[in-house]
Design a protein around this motif. Structure first.
Motif, PDB file in Angstrom:
ATOM      1  N   GLU A 131       0.829  -1.208   0.000  1.00 37.83           N
ATOM      2  CA  GLU A 131       0.000   0.000   0.000  1.00 37.83           C
ATOM      3  C   GLU A 131       0.865   1.260   0.000  1.00 37.83           C
ATOM      4  O   GLU A 131       0.508   2.271  -0.601  1.00 37.83           O
ATOM      5  CB  GLU A 131      -0.931   0.007   1.216  1.00 37.83           C
ATOM      6  N   ASN A 132       2.007   1.207   0.661  1.00 44.14           N
ATOM      7  CA  ASN A 132       2.918   2.356   0.679  1.00 44.14           C
ATOM      8  C   ASN A 132       3.493   2.636  -0.708  1.00 44.14           C
ATOM      9  O   ASN A 132       3.919   3.757  -0.993  1.00 44.14           O
ATOM     10  CB  ASN A 132       4.065   2.121   1.674  1.00 44.14           C
ATOM     11  N   GLU A 133       3.521   1.612  -1.554  1.00 42.50           N
ATOM     12  CA  GLU A 133       4.082   1.758  -2.899  1.00 42.50           C
ATOM     13  C   GLU A 133       3.008   2.072  -3.945  1.00 42.50           C
ATOM     14  O   GLU A 133       3.329   2.325  -5.092  1.00 42.50           O
ATOM     15  CB  GLU A 133       4.827   0.480  -3.290  1.00 42.50           C
ATOM     16  N   GLU A 134       1.744   2.050  -3.527  1.00 42.65           N
ATOM     17  CA  GLU A 134       0.658   2.369  -4.457  1.00 42.65           C
ATOM     18  C   GLU A 134       0.765   3.805  -4.947  1.00 42.65           C
ATOM     19  O   GLU A 134       1.222   4.691  -4.221  1.00 42.65           O
ATOM     20  CB  GLU A 134      -0.704   2.212  -3.762  1.00 42.65           C
ATOM     21  N   THR A 135       0.298   4.035  -6.164  1.00 37.85           N
ATOM     22  CA  THR A 135       0.207   5.415  -6.650  1.00 37.85           C
ATOM     23  C   THR A 135      -0.984   6.103  -5.981  1.00 37.85           C
ATOM     24  O   THR A 135      -1.885   5.443  -5.459  1.00 37.85           O
ATOM     25  CB  THR A 135       0.025   5.461  -8.172  1.00 37.85           C
ATOM     26  N   ILE A 136      -0.979   7.415  -6.035  1.00 41.16           N
ATOM     27  CA  ILE A 136      -2.096   8.176  -5.461  1.00 41.16           C
ATOM     28  C   ILE A 136      -3.395   7.783  -6.145  1.00 41.16           C
ATOM     29  O   ILE A 136      -4.434   7.622  -5.494  1.00 41.16           O
ATOM     30  CB  ILE A 136      -1.843   9.693  -5.610  1.00 41.16           C
ATOM     31  N   TYR A 137      -3.334   7.607  -7.474  1.00 42.46           N
ATOM     32  CA  TYR A 137      -4.556   7.266  -8.205  1.00 42.46           C
ATOM     33  C   TYR A 137      -5.087   5.898  -7.788  1.00 42.46           C
ATOM     34  O   TYR A 137      -6.300   5.713  -7.639  1.00 42.46           O
ATOM     35  CB  TYR A 137      -4.313   7.282  -9.716  1.00 42.46           C
ATOM     36  N   GLU A 138      -4.196   4.935  -7.586  1.00 39.04           N
ATOM     37  CA  GLU A 138      -4.627   3.603  -7.147  1.00 39.04           C
ATOM     38  C   GLU A 138      -5.308   3.680  -5.785  1.00 39.04           C
ATOM     39  O   GLU A 138      -6.312   2.985  -5.543  1.00 39.04           O
ATOM     40  CB  GLU A 138      -3.421   2.663  -7.089  1.00 39.04           C
ATOM     41  N   LYS A 139      -4.789   4.523  -4.903  1.00 38.96           N
ATOM     42  CA  LYS A 139      -5.401   4.696  -3.587  1.00 38.96           C
ATOM     43  C   LYS A 139      -6.810   5.282  -3.711  1.00 38.96           C
ATOM     44  O   LYS A 139      -7.763   4.818  -3.070  1.00 38.96           O
ATOM     45  CB  LYS A 139      -4.538   5.621  -2.719  1.00 38.96           C
ATOM     46  N   LEU A 140      -6.935   6.315  -4.553  1.00 35.13           N
ATOM     47  CA  LEU A 140      -8.238   6.965  -4.732  1.00 35.13           C
ATOM     48  C   LEU A 140      -9.243   6.018  -5.384  1.00 35.13           C
ATOM     49  O   LEU A 140     -10.416   5.970  -4.988  1.00 35.13           O
ATOM     50  CB  LEU A 140      -8.078   8.226  -5.580  1.00 35.13           C
ATOM     51  N   GLU A 141      -8.772   5.261  -6.371  1.00 38.99           N
ATOM     52  CA  GLU A 141      -9.662   4.342  -7.075  1.00 38.99           C
ATOM     53  C   GLU A 141     -10.183   3.259  -6.139  1.00 38.99           C
ATOM     54  O   GLU A 141     -11.331   2.831  -6.234  1.00 38.99           O
ATOM     55  CB  GLU A 141      -8.917   3.717  -8.258  1.00 38.99           C
ATOM     56  N   ARG A 142      -9.333   2.827  -5.217  1.00 36.08           N
ATOM     57  CA  ARG A 142      -9.748   1.821  -4.248  1.00 36.08           C
ATOM     58  C   ARG A 142     -10.692   2.420  -3.211  1.00 36.08           C
ATOM     59  O   ARG A 142     -11.627   1.770  -2.750  1.00 36.08           O
ATOM     60  CB  ARG A 142      -8.495   1.251  -3.568  1.00 36.08           C
ATOM     61  N   ALA A 143     -10.461   3.685  -2.857  1.00 35.73           N
ATOM     62  CA  ALA A 143     -11.306   4.351  -1.854  1.00 35.73           C
ATOM     63  C   ALA A 143     -12.684   4.696  -2.410  1.00 35.73           C
ATOM     64  O   ALA A 143     -13.684   4.676  -1.678  1.00 35.73           O
ATOM     65  CB  ALA A 143     -10.613   5.614  -1.349  1.00 35.73           C
ATOM     66  N   PHE A 144     -12.750   5.015  -3.707  1.00 41.44           N
ATOM     67  CA  PHE A 144     -14.018   5.437  -4.316  1.00 41.44           C
ATOM     68  C   PHE A 144     -14.258   4.660  -5.614  1.00 41.44           C
ATOM     69  O   PHE A 144     -14.075   5.184  -6.714  1.00 41.44           O
ATOM     70  CB  PHE A 144     -14.001   6.944  -4.601  1.00 41.44           C
ATOM     71  N   PRO A 145     -14.666   3.386  -5.491  1.00 44.78           N
ATOM     72  CA  PRO A 145     -14.915   2.582  -6.694  1.00 44.78           C
ATOM     73  C   PRO A 145     -16.187   3.032  -7.410  1.00 44.78           C
ATOM     74  O   PRO A 145     -17.033   3.717  -6.836  1.00 44.78           O
ATOM     75  CB  PRO A 145     -15.074   1.169  -6.124  1.00 44.78           C
ATOM     76  N   GLY A 146     -16.318   2.648  -8.666  1.00 45.53           N
ATOM     77  CA  GLY A 146     -17.540   2.945  -9.414  1.00 45.53           C
ATOM     78  C   GLY A 146     -17.493   4.271 -10.136  1.00 45.53           C
ATOM     79  O   GLY A 146     -16.463   4.948 -10.194  1.00 45.53           O
ATOM     80  N   TYR A 147     -18.652   4.666 -10.677  1.00 47.75           N
ATOM     81  CA  TYR A 147     -18.682   5.840 -11.548  1.00 47.75           C
ATOM     82  C   TYR A 147     -18.488   7.155 -10.801  1.00 47.75           C
ATOM     83  O   TYR A 147     -18.076   8.145 -11.388  1.00 47.75           O
ATOM     84  CB  TYR A 147     -19.977   5.878 -12.368  1.00 47.75           C
ATOM     85  N   PHE A 148     -18.745   7.171  -9.476  1.00 47.49           N
ATOM     86  CA  PHE A 148     -18.525   8.418  -8.729  1.00 47.49           C
ATOM     87  C   PHE A 148     -17.053   8.842  -8.820  1.00 47.49           C
ATOM     88  O   PHE A 148     -16.740   9.974  -9.170  1.00 47.49           O
ATOM     89  CB  PHE A 148     -18.931   8.250  -7.260  1.00 47.49           C
ATOM     90  N   GLY A 149     -16.167   7.899  -8.515  1.00 45.52           N
ATOM     91  CA  GLY A 149     -14.745   8.198  -8.584  1.00 45.52           C
ATOM     92  C   GLY A 149     -14.305   8.558  -9.984  1.00 45.52           C
ATOM     93  O   GLY A 149     -13.548   9.509 -10.193  1.00 45.52           O
ATOM     94  N   MET A 150     -14.808   7.812 -10.972  1.00 47.11           N
ATOM     95  CA  MET A 150     -14.414   8.069 -12.360  1.00 47.11           C
ATOM     96  C   MET A 150     -14.832   9.479 -12.783  1.00 47.11           C
ATOM     97  O   MET A 150     -14.077  10.189 -13.450  1.00 47.11           O
ATOM     98  CB  MET A 150     -15.043   7.030 -13.289  1.00 47.11           C
ATOM     99  N   MET A 151     -16.023   9.905 -12.392  1.00 47.12           N
ATOM    100  CA  MET A 151     -16.515  11.219 -12.806  1.00 47.12           C
ATOM    101  C   MET A 151     -15.832  12.353 -12.050  1.00 47.12           C
ATOM    102  O   MET A 151     -15.662  13.444 -12.580  1.00 47.12           O
ATOM    103  CB  MET A 151     -18.034  11.303 -12.599  1.00 47.12           C
TER     104      MET A 151
END
Length: 297
Positions: A131-151
Motif C-alpha cells: 500500500e505504501n508503494e501504491e500510486t495516489i490514483y490507485e489509492k483513490l480508485e480503491r477508496a471510491f470505486p464505481g462511476y462516482f470516482g471516475m466522474m
C-alpha cells in the motif's frame, strides 16, 4: 508469428516509399494494426492517385518502434507520449512500466500466501508495504470505486501516478475526507444505466490518452490552437445542436456541474490536489494561462 530482428530493424535507404504489404513484411504487423496506428495519427502515409498508401522510411521507423514498445508492454497512450517527446520521456515511461511489473509480482506473492493459508498478521504486513508503494490514483480508485470516482477525479490520473509523499499525506487525507462527506450524487435509473454502459469499456489508458492531449494543449497553446481550431469550432457548433442539448450526456454533465458548484469543489478540492500533486500544480498554472488565451479567442 516471429520476425527476425534483422528484418524488423531493416531500412532500405534507396527506396523512397513502400506499399502496405511491404511494410507488413518488414514490421510483422497486421494490416488492421497499421490502419489503427494511422487513425491515431502515429504514421502519415501519402495516398497515391490510385488510392494506394505509400509508406515512407519514417513511417517504417515509427512502426518498428511501436512494435518494439508494444512487445515490452507499453500501451498506446504511453507510446504516443514517447513518440512525441524526448529520450527522457522514454526512460521515465520504461521506469514506470518496470515499477508496475514489480508491484504485480508483489501482489502475486501475497496471493500465494493467502492460498497457502499463511497467518493473517504476515499477510497484513506484506499488504502494508504494498500500500505504501501504491500510486495516489490507485489509492483513490480503491477508496471510491464505481462511476462516482471516475466522474470526480479520473481527469487527474496522469498527475497521480506517483506514490504519496510524506509531506503531502495530510492534504491527501483531507481530500479523501472531503469526498467521503459529499452528499449522494443522485442519478435517475436511466442515467445510471447510461453511465454504466458508456464507462464499462473505458480503460485508464483511454483516460490517460485524453488527459495527455490536454497536457499537450497547455504546454504550447498557440501551436495546439493552430492545429486544432477547426475541430474545436465544430465541437462548439455541435454543443449548440438539438442532438447534444437533448442528450442524456448533456443532462448528466449539467447535473455534475451543479453538484460540483453546490459543494464548492473548485474552492476546496482543487487546492488540496495541488498540494499533493506537484504535476497537477504545474499543469494548473499552464491551464490558467491557456484558458485566458482561449477566452480571448
Amino acid at each position: 508469428m516471429t520476425c527476425p530482428l534483422g528484418a524488423i530493424l531493416y531500412c532500405r535507404q534507396e527506396v523512397m516509399a513502400m506499399l502496405r504489404n511491404e511494410i507488413q513484411k518488414l514490421t510483422c504487423l497486421t494490416r488492421k494494426a497499421i490502419e489503427y496506428y494511422e487513425e491515431r495519427g502515429l504514421i502519415k502515409p501519402k495516398k497515391s492517385e490510385n488510392g494506394y498508401r505509400d509508406y515512407s522510411e519514417k513511417d517504417l521507423q515509427i512502426l518498428t518502434k511501436i512494435s518494439l514498445y508494444r512487445k515490452v508492454g507499453l500501451n498506446i497512450a504511453e507510446i504516443e507520449n514517447v513518440l512525441n517527446s524526448d529520450l527522457n520521456t522514454l526512460s521515465a515511461t520504461l521506469r514506470k512500466k518496470q515499477r508496475e511489473l514489480e508491484v504485480q509480482e508483489k501482489r502475486k506473492d501475497i496471493l500465494e500466501l493467502i492460498v497457502k493459508g499463511e497467518e493473517d498478521n504476515i499477510i497484513q504486513e506484506k499488504l502494508a508495504i504494498l500500500e505504501n508503494e501504491e500510486t495516489i490514483y490507485e489509492k483513490l480508485e480503491r477508496a471510491f470505486p464505481g462511476y462516482f470516482g471516475m466522474m470526480i477525479f479520473s481527469a487527474y490520473q496522469p498527475f497521480l501516478n506517483e506514490p504519496l509523499s510524506e509531506n503531502s499525506k495530510s492534504a491527501y487525507i483531507e481530500y479523501v475526507k472531503y469526498l467521503d462527506n459529499l452528499p449522494q450524487f443522485e442519478l435517475s435509473e436511466e442515467e445510471q444505466k447510461y453511465i454504466e454502459k458508456n464507462t464499462s469499456d473505458i480503460k485508464l489508458t483511454d483516460l490517460k490518452g485524453v488527459s495527455d492531449a490536454r497536457i499537450k494543449a497547455v504546454e504550447n497553446f498557440e501551436k495546439w490552437w493552430d492545429e486544432n481550431k477547426d475541430i474545436v469550432e465544430k465541437y462548439e457548433e455541435f454543443k449548440k445542436s438539438d442532438e447534444y442539448t437533448n442528450s442524456l450526456m448533456k443532462q448528466i454533465q449539467d447535473k455534475l456541474q451543479k453538484y460540483i458548484q453546490e459543494n464548492n469543489y473548485y474552492d476546496i478540492a482543487i487546492p488540496l490536489i495541488r498540494k499533493f500533486s506537484k504535476g497537477y500544480d504545474d499543469y494548473y498554472v499552464k491551464m490558467s494561462y491557456a484558458n485566458e488565451k482561449y477566452m480571448k479567442i
